[in-house]
Design a protein around this motif. Structure first.
Motif, PDB file in Angstrom:
ATOM      1  N   LEU A 185     -13.024  10.507   5.884  1.00 28.09           N
ATOM      2  CA  LEU A 185     -12.179  10.415   6.617  1.00 28.09           C
ATOM      3  C   LEU A 185     -10.228  10.943   6.539  1.00 28.09           C
ATOM      4  N   ALA A 186     -10.500  12.355   7.758  1.00 27.62           N
ATOM      5  CA  ALA A 186      -9.324  13.102   7.606  1.00 27.62           C
ATOM      6  C   ALA A 186      -8.178  12.774   7.864  1.00 27.62           C
ATOM      7  N   ALA A 187      -6.930  13.308   6.902  1.00 30.42           N
ATOM      8  CA  ALA A 187      -5.910  13.237   6.595  1.00 30.42           C
ATOM      9  C   ALA A 187      -5.053  12.750   7.926  1.00 30.42           C
ATOM     10  N   GLY A 188      -4.622  12.231   7.466  1.00 35.02           N
ATOM     11  CA  GLY A 188      -3.308  11.563   8.988  1.00 35.02           C
ATOM     12  C   GLY A 188      -3.907  11.255   9.861  1.00 35.02           C
ATOM     13  N   ASP A 189      -5.148  10.757   9.727  1.00 30.85           N
ATOM     14  CA  ASP A 189      -5.608   9.721  11.102  1.00 30.85           C
ATOM     15  C   ASP A 189      -5.340   9.149  11.758  1.00 30.85           C
ATOM     16  N   ALA A 190      -5.586   8.082  12.683  1.00 32.75           N
ATOM     17  CA  ALA A 190      -4.262   7.821  13.222  1.00 32.75           C
ATOM     18  C   ALA A 190      -5.214   5.764  13.319  1.00 32.75           C
TER      19      ALA A 190
ATOM     20  N   HIS B  68       1.112  -1.310  -0.079  1.00 32.48           N
ATOM     21  CA  HIS B  68      -0.522  -0.222  -0.193  1.00 32.48           C
ATOM     22  C   HIS B  68       0.530   1.516   0.010  1.00 32.48           C
ATOM     23  N   PRO B  69       0.499   1.920  -0.366  1.00 30.97           N
ATOM     24  CA  PRO B  69       1.372   3.111  -1.180  1.00 30.97           C
ATOM     25  C   PRO B  69       1.039   3.847   0.410  1.00 30.97           C
ATOM     26  N   VAL B  70       2.562   4.596   0.916  1.00 29.44           N
ATOM     27  CA  VAL B  70       2.374   5.414   2.362  1.00 29.44           C
ATOM     28  C   VAL B  70       2.321   6.885   1.480  1.00 29.44           C
ATOM     29  N   GLY B  71       1.933   7.323   2.445  1.00 28.06           N
ATOM     30  CA  GLY B  71       1.577   9.326   2.307  1.00 28.06           C
ATOM     31  C   GLY B  71       0.952   9.449   3.782  1.00 28.06           C
TER      32      GLY B  71
ATOM     33  N   LEU C 184      -5.794   6.415   0.168  1.00 28.95           N
ATOM     34  CA  LEU C 184      -5.394   6.050  -1.265  1.00 28.95           C
ATOM     35  C   LEU C 184      -3.979   5.747  -0.834  1.00 28.95           C
ATOM     36  N   THR C 185      -4.096   6.325   0.292  1.00 28.14           N
ATOM     37  CA  THR C 185      -1.880   6.058   1.122  1.00 28.14           C
ATOM     38  C   THR C 185      -2.228   6.414   2.786  1.00 28.14           C
ATOM     39  N   VAL C 186      -1.169   5.747   3.171  1.00 28.18           N
ATOM     40  CA  VAL C 186      -1.092   5.812   4.595  1.00 28.18           C
ATOM     41  C   VAL C 186       0.136   6.552   5.609  1.00 28.18           C
ATOM     42  N   PRO C 187      -0.163   7.385   6.385  1.00 25.31           N
ATOM     43  CA  PRO C 187       1.173   7.351   7.124  1.00 25.31           C
ATOM     44  C   PRO C 187       2.259   6.057   6.912  1.00 25.31           C
ATOM     45  N   GLU C 188       3.814   6.265   6.776  1.00 25.73           N
ATOM     46  CA  GLU C 188       4.675   5.222   6.989  1.00 25.73           C
ATOM     47  C   GLU C 188       4.219   4.353   8.604  1.00 25.73           C
ATOM     48  N   ARG C 189       4.168   5.340   9.378  1.00 23.98           N
ATOM     49  CA  ARG C 189       4.211   4.916  11.181  1.00 23.98           C
ATOM     50  C   ARG C 189       2.578   3.814  11.087  1.00 23.98           C
ATOM     51  N   GLU C 190       1.941   4.156  11.323  1.00 30.16           N
ATOM     52  CA  GLU C 190       0.612   4.050  10.913  1.00 30.16           C
ATOM     53  C   GLU C 190       0.967   2.936  10.528  1.00 30.16           C
ATOM     54  N   ARG C 191       1.039   2.235   8.987  1.00 29.08           N
ATOM     55  CA  ARG C 191       1.098   0.671   8.029  1.00 29.08           C
ATOM     56  C   ARG C 191       1.900  -0.213   8.809  1.00 29.08           C
ATOM     57  N   ASP C 192       3.847   0.612   9.486  1.00 34.97           N
ATOM     58  CA  ASP C 192       4.215   0.004  10.025  1.00 34.97           C
ATOM     59  C   ASP C 192       3.747  -0.834  12.133  1.00 34.97           C
ATOM     60  N   ALA C 193       2.824   0.400  11.776  1.00 34.58           N
ATOM     61  CA  ALA C 193       2.070  -0.482  13.234  1.00 34.58           C
ATOM     62  C   ALA C 193       1.519  -1.380  13.086  1.00 34.58           C
ATOM     63  N   ALA C 194       0.370  -1.393  12.103  1.00 37.06           N
ATOM     64  CA  ALA C 194      -0.182  -2.677  11.168  1.00 37.06           C
ATOM     65  C   ALA C 194       0.616  -4.222  11.437  1.00 37.06           C
ATOM     66  N   LEU C 195       1.284  -3.815  10.581  1.00 36.28           N
ATOM     67  CA  LEU C 195       2.523  -5.247  10.456  1.00 36.28           C
ATOM     68  C   LEU C 195       2.996  -5.361  11.785  1.00 36.28           C
ATOM     69  N   GLN C 196       3.209  -4.235  12.959  1.00 37.83           N
ATOM     70  CA  GLN C 196       4.222  -5.008  13.784  1.00 37.83           C
ATOM     71  C   GLN C 196       3.522  -5.735  14.332  1.00 37.83           C
TER      72      GLN C 196
END
Ligand code: AMP
Ligand code: ZN
Length: 486
Positions: free
Chosen positions: A350-355, A336-339, A400-412
């Protein structure tokens, strides 16, 4: 509330407090290696794996021992029929259990002691029990435990001491569950024992140890004098574990195990699994049918250990789908693209940058731990994980994009729960094997095509045979050659 286990000994659910959190001592009764272990055995062994992995996940140091029973009535009988000694006879079955355990993603235990390597210790323990007048020698040189001399007899199984038939003996390893009688610690030698190398010298006469004694001695020597956890299938509560307590506590004067956990027996397609019903299934057979290791692991693990679990084809398919959902989610997150967290066009709420993802991950981990802490409620824990899968998928659909740290939290979060579940771990390994096999098959198909172009039919046939030996079937069509597993 912390980790709690249902203790068969006290019939209550108790907080788990190990003697030494750096070294939680665990003994699980392992397989009798006179034949292939079946998937019922593996329900129990995968439960051991869950205990092992979860305690490590919680930060405990674990010392886990599972034995191999390589001498008892059944192994002796089977080795005789095969015309070989017990050592030679049992070895392939021990290897097969370990191979299947590896295939199902069971983390290796610290030790797999074999009963025959502990006979010296067994003789010592009997000597102590004789000294303490808890055992007696019979005319033929057998030794029995005198249950009337051990007032705690019955405390695990709840057997009423009134039922005790003092002085009545039972020598076999496979006796009925209601026989509350003196049991054999040592069985005087028979010619068939000598034939297969199952006889040892002892001060009261040549013979061999009783099955219950084997587990006491391996448990005491490798984990004891007091084990934190003793595990086994529910069929072992009586007489096996009751007798282990009598022998061990009779000899050491200390508690043998502090928490006793017993796994409910697996059923197959709604019926008790047995050889006579013909529904006796092994891991190997399922793998040969093309069922994945990850699906077998999931199905055998997915119900809490004290609940009914019914093994079925439909359940296996559901397990395949569950594993695929986990694997697909992880793939999707990785791709998934990060951004900055851009919402998709269709969803302005859904606001941009939400957690969302990090918060979901935190909730999932908490739900997972709360459920597992509650007497290893794996179905609740899986429920928390699959809620998370749905939430993340919904979130990715909308962004369309998710912040990298958010994506990493899900992967972790996925990686963390998988340290316990081991499902992604097994699926990854199977995918690797699949990819390697595909590369090899493609290469052989190309070599065969070349041989055919050169009109070298013998070579082309030899390659086809080579593939067939690995279970690969070729189909030649107008668009070239396709392959599948036979
Ligand atoms: P065995 O090889 O029969 O001594 O069994 C090894 C372990 O598997 C023991 O802990 C048994 O209680 C357990 N076991 C045997 N049959 C089943 C079953 N159908 N379901 C779950 N566990 C089982
Ligand atoms: Zn045992």
């Amino acid at each position: 509330m912390g980790l709690r286990f249902h203790n068969t000994l006290t019939r209550t659910t108790e907080s788990f407090e190990p003697l030494d959190p750096e070294r939680v001592g665990i003994y699980g009764c392992g397989p009798t290696i006179y034949g292939h272990a079946h998937i019922g055995n593996f329900r129990t062994f995968l439960f051991y794996d869950l205990v092992h992995r979860y305690l490590e996940w919680k930060g405990y140091g674990v010392h886990f021992v599972m034995n191999f029973t390589d001498v008892d009535d059944k192994t002796i009988r089977a080795a005789r029929e095969a015309g070989v000694g017990i050592a030679e006879f049992t070895e392939p079955f021990a290897r097969a259990v370990l191979e299947e355990a590896d295939a199902l993603g069971m983390a290796r235990f610290d030790l797999y002691p074999r009963a025959t390597a502990y006979v010296g210790g067994m003789i010592e323990l009997i000597r102590t029990l004789l000294d303490r007048k808890l055992a007696y020698v019979t005319d033929d040189g057998s030794v029995f435990f005198d249950i009337s001399a051990f007032p705690d007899y019955g405390k695990l199984s709840g057997k009423d001491l009134e039922q005790v038939r003092t002085g009545e003996r039972v020598a076999g390893d496979e006796y009925g569950k209601d026989d509350v009688r003196d049991f054999a610690l040592w069985k005087a030698v028979k010619p068939e024992d000598e034939e297969v190398g199952a006889a040892w010298d002892a001060p009261w006469g040549r013979g061999r140890p009783g099955w219950h004694l084997e587990c006491s001695v391996m448990g005491l020597e490798e984990v004891g004098p007091t084990l934190d956890l003793h595990l086994g299938g529910e069929d072992l509560i009586f007489p096996h574990h009751e007798d282990e307590i009598a022998q061990s506590e009779g000899a050491t004067g200390r508690p043998f195990a502090r928490y006793w956990l017993h796994v409910k027996h697996l059923r197959v397609e709604g019926r008790k699994m047995s050889k006579s019903l013909g529904n006796f299934v092994t891991v190997r057979e399922l793998l040969e049918e093309g069922v994945s290791c990850a699906a077998i692991r999931h199905q055998l693990m997915a119900a809490q250990y004290r609940r009914e679990l019914n093994f079925s084809r439909a359940g296996l398919e559901a397990s395949e789908r569950a594993v695929t959902r986990l694997v697909d989610l992880r793939d999707r997150l990785r791709r998934h693209p990060v951004g900055e967290g851009k919402a998709g066009s269709g969803d302005s709420s859904l606001a941009a940058g939400d957690a969302h993802l990090a918060a979901s991950a935190e909730r999932a981990l908490e739900g997972f731990e709360v459920a597992m802490d509650d007497d290893l409620n794996i179905s609740g824990a899986l429920g928390a994980v699959f809620n998370f899968v749905t939430e993340v998928n919904t979130h990715l659909d909308a962004h369309l994009t998710v912040p990298e740290r958010e994506r990493d939290a899900a992967l972790q979060c996925l990686a963390s729960v998988d340290q316990v579940l081991g499902l992604l771990e097994v699926a990854d390994r199977e995918r690797e094997v699949d990819a390697d096999l595909a590369t090899w098959v493609e290469e052989r198909i190309e070599a065969r095509a070349e041989a055919r172009r050169a009109r070298d039919w013998a070579r082309a046939d030899a390659i086809r045979d080579e593939l067939a030996e690995r279970g690969i079937v070729l189909e030649d069509g107008p668009d070239g050659t396709r392959w599948k597993r036979g």
